[in-house]
Design an enzyme around this catalytic site. Sequence first.
Site, mmCIF file in Angstrom:
data_model
loop_
_atom_site.group_PDB
_atom_site.id
_atom_site.type_symbol
_atom_site.label_atom_id
_atom_site.label_comp_id
_atom_site.label_asym_id
_atom_site.label_seq_id
_atom_site.Cartn_x
_atom_site.Cartn_y
_atom_site.Cartn_z
ATOM 1 N N SER A 136 -34.732 35.733 -35.701
ATOM 2 C CA SER A 136 -34.147 36.393 -34.605
ATOM 3 C C SER A 136 -34.772 37.624 -34.220
ATOM 4 C CB SER A 136 -32.687 36.439 -34.706
ATOM 5 O OG SER A 136 -32.015 37.083 -33.554
ATOM 6 N N TYR A 146 -26.314 39.925 -40.032
ATOM 7 C CA TYR A 146 -27.296 38.720 -39.453
ATOM 8 C C TYR A 146 -28.316 39.355 -39.072
ATOM 9 C CZ TYR A 146 -28.742 35.240 -36.037
ATOM 10 O OH TYR A 146 -29.353 34.355 -35.480
#
Length: 251
Positions: A136, A146
Amino acid sequence: MTRTALVTGASSGLGAEFARQLAARGADVVLVARDRDALAQVADGIRAASGSRVEILPADLLDDDDLAAVEARLAEGVDVLVNNAGFGLDLAFEKNAVVDEVRHLRLHVEVALRLTHAALPAMLERGSGRIVNVASVAGFVPRGTYGAAKGWLISFSRWANVTYAPRGVTVTAVCPGFVHTNFHERLGLPPGEEGVAPGLWLDAGTVVREGLRDAARGRAVSIPSLRYTLLVAASRILPDGVVVRAASRGR
């Protein structure tokens, strides 16, 4: 010779799209996810559209026995591995249950590491293979655990690509931004309530198409879309405080 691709998190979203596009390119596919019924629906669609052979391997990758079964399937030999399985958590780290944070870390880091390790020997012996790690753009900026987990995946992919590409195996971290999938719904956020500007959304088909193109070119990192490439470049020169505040918008 027909290639075989194994895709984790293949029951929906980017995982299902990777499976569809790989099948459209002539690959047989192995679909891995927890939901057998959802996998069956994706498999039926792929068979109808491409005629490719589709194998369903239901597995909870955080269950030791299920993970071992997927590792064993990879050890048999595949041409492409797509490490896509993952989930998100609230950015308020201090409010999250630590057991959820540990599961989150294991899935994004340990599972990807173990599946890559399982796939590599057969690929290296054959002298060819591709590993795609779905990371990501959050991995380039300070954005909770994350972003930290995806940052590990990006760094690992860059190292592995340099190390194994000369032996015929490329490793690519595909780093999308916000993508129209069910990822945010699983966080409990209905469409329109994610706090994301309309211009930042990407289409899953485009992300996968560009990611597979960059993987075929042997690139270690793929950032689909010019807008996110520019945002990542800007994040490298701005102060952390500015980047963290900007990255905290949206879920």
